[in-house]
Design a protein around this motif. Sequence first.
Motif, PDB file in Angstrom:
ATOM      1  N   PRO A 112       0.791  -1.233   0.000  1.00  0.00           N
ATOM      2  CA  PRO A 112       0.000   0.000   0.000  1.00  0.00           C
ATOM      3  C   PRO A 112       0.827   1.290   0.000  1.00  0.00           C
ATOM      4  N   PHE A 113       2.078   1.238  -0.422  1.00  0.00           N
ATOM      5  CA  PHE A 113       2.886   2.461  -0.570  1.00  0.00           C
ATOM      6  C   PHE A 113       3.892   2.203  -1.681  1.00  0.00           C
ATOM      7  N   GLU A 114       4.497   3.297  -2.141  1.00  0.00           N
ATOM      8  CA  GLU A 114       5.379   3.158  -3.301  1.00  0.00           C
ATOM      9  C   GLU A 114       6.841   3.188  -2.866  1.00  0.00           C
ATOM     10  N   VAL A 137      10.371   5.631   0.908  1.00  0.00           N
ATOM     11  CA  VAL A 137       8.994   5.538   0.434  1.00  0.00           C
ATOM     12  C   VAL A 137       8.558   6.874  -0.144  1.00  0.00           C
ATOM     13  N   LYS A 138       7.934   6.799  -1.286  1.00  0.00           N
ATOM     14  CA  LYS A 138       7.453   8.025  -1.919  1.00  0.00           C
ATOM     15  C   LYS A 138       6.453   8.715  -0.981  1.00  0.00           C
ATOM     16  N   GLY A 139       6.666  10.008  -0.782  1.00  0.00           N
ATOM     17  CA  GLY A 139       5.751  10.747   0.105  1.00  0.00           C
ATOM     18  C   GLY A 139       6.191  10.717   1.559  1.00  0.00           C
ATOM     19  N   TYR A 143       6.388   7.755   6.631  1.00  0.00           N
ATOM     20  CA  TYR A 143       5.161   7.506   7.396  1.00  0.00           C
ATOM     21  C   TYR A 143       4.058   6.891   6.531  1.00  0.00           C
ATOM     22  N   LYS A 144       4.257   6.936   5.196  1.00  0.00           N
ATOM     23  CA  LYS A 144       3.291   6.286   4.299  1.00  0.00           C
ATOM     24  C   LYS A 144       3.203   4.782   4.611  1.00  0.00           C
ATOM     25  N   ILE A 145       4.287   4.211   5.148  1.00  0.00           N
ATOM     26  CA  ILE A 145       4.266   2.780   5.528  1.00  0.00           C
ATOM     27  C   ILE A 145       3.175   2.578   6.585  1.00  0.00           C
ATOM     28  N   GLU A 177       0.668   4.611   7.352  1.00  0.00           N
ATOM     29  CA  GLU A 177      -0.680   4.907   6.837  1.00  0.00           C
ATOM     30  C   GLU A 177      -1.212   3.729   6.012  1.00  0.00           C
ATOM     31  N   GLY A 178      -0.318   3.124   5.217  1.00  0.00           N
ATOM     32  CA  GLY A 178      -0.722   1.975   4.391  1.00  0.00           C
ATOM     33  C   GLY A 178      -1.163   0.804   5.265  1.00  0.00           C
ATOM     34  N   ASN A 220      11.184  14.869  -1.999  1.00  0.00           N
ATOM     35  CA  ASN A 220       9.771  14.885  -1.652  1.00  0.00           C
ATOM     36  C   ASN A 220       9.382  16.305  -1.228  1.00  0.00           C
TER      37      ASN A 220
END
Length: 461
Positions: free
Chosen positions: A47-49, A191-193, A196-198, A200-201, A331
């Motif tokens: 769920p993340f890039e 991680v793109k963005g 913390y996207k990890i 959130e995903g 970013n």
Amino acid sequence: MIEKQDIPGGRLHLLKKDGFTFDVGPSFFSMSYEFKELFDSIGEPIPFELNELNPLYTVNMAGSDRVFQIYKDLDRLAEEFKGIESDFESKVRGYLKGAKEIFHDTEYKIIKRNFDNIVSYALSMATVPMKHLPKMFRTFWAELERHFESEEVKIIFSLVAFFLGATPFNTPSVYNLLNYTELEHDGYWNVKGGMYKIVEGIMGLLEKKGVKMIYNTEITSVQHSGGKMVSVTDSQGQVYRADLFVVNADAAWFRGKFLNRAKYTEAKLDKMEWTLAPFTIYLGVKGTIPGIHHHNYFLGDNFRAYADTIFRSTVAPEKPYYYVNVASKSNPDCAPAGCENLFILCPVPDLRVKPDWSDANKLVEEIIEDLGKRVNFDIKNNILTQVVYTPNEWQKVFNLYKGSGLGLAHGLNQIGALRPANKDEKLNNVYYVGASTHPGTGLPIVVIGSRLVTERIVNEH
Ligand SMILES: Cc1cc2nc3c(=O)[nH]c(=O)nc-3n(C[C@H](O)[C@H](O)[C@H](O)COP(=O)(O)OP(=O)(O)OC[C@H]3O[C@@H](n4cnc5c(N)ncnc54)[C@H](O)[C@@H]3O)c2cc1C
């Protein structure tokens, strides 16, 4: 899940201030395929890039303008060390060949499996090919000396040892396998963005599965009877009952603090080896800084002496060595237009050795001044926002034992079955995940640890 913070993620934390966003702890990781496997195992897309780092990182040596870009592409890396290390390419290939062998010869025998006792661990160790045995007795640095002559190459390739909680002069040479994981096997990723996207995903998936989260409350006592944990109680007196408990607080500290285990009293914990404490500075800076990249190490000119004293020193380091991450380089959303967000990490002695951080400002000023000079930018007069976490904050906010940032160290006496186990010794419905249990610290490694615990729970219940 019951969480002390107001947001999930633990050390993979998020800080927002004055229009800047900072990743509080981890800024990159190796073994990215562990994340892919984690989501595969529940039939979900990642769920993340993921974003591969190239170069992996940049190293600034003291007293010279020379900046080394560390590439995974060995031809390109050889260009960086031209005139510094003769015949670098064939030397590095020879070095990585040995590191690769030990990684693949131990991956499934030591790292990615559960141990029920010391005997099963010893039996598994005995199946590791004998040719690796000398590496147990040699140091990380000695292995580098067998392959390289220049101080620069040896210093740069030994930086990773500090993450394990020791210096290259007392870390066993087996850990040179980490240079294989970064330089050849899988590289480094973020991680793109933002990292913390990890979180959130993962949270999106947990919500979909109906996992209930309770924030802003801390477990302060546990109740057990008849070889089972019955309930845990939080700081507001709320009691939570469950059939099974998975503990993500530090696996050694929890056993001492909440289960009163003799092996984990404060005196015993103090005698164990812990990773260095982080001293972190989060800076929002006006302007773009051309002389700095995404991931940068800034080193001094006294590596051996620095390494020898850093764990034992009762004062803040002078001429500190530090790491700087500038997420806004790749970013831009992390900082207002025309600004940069800097995360600075300086490893320092933990609170056992230096409990008083009332002198924190001196270290902050020293680092900001040194960094400004080395990247040729007036950072000091362009600071728009600043937050500092000393080891005291790391201890208080995240319950990290004496502020140790990555948990228990990874000497041969604290790994495998010799590390606090991922299943409780006495309570058969209590399991542990995270940095201080098996197999150890770092994002991909704690992901492996969570899989090992899941395996145990599925087998045993
Ligand atoms: C500054 C820093 C930089 C790092 N950089 C990297 C990096 O670049 N790459 C990398 O791979 N790794 C890095 N690491 C290591 C990585 O962060 C850790 O190995 C990993 O996050 C550990 O996860 P964990 O689950 O063990 O602990 P945590 O993420 O700390 O989770 C434990 C959680 O338990 C909560 N908790 C504790 N006690 C209680 C209680 N009594 N009641 C309720 N809640 C409680 C805490 O609030 C926390 O949320 C870094 C660590 C630090 C500190």
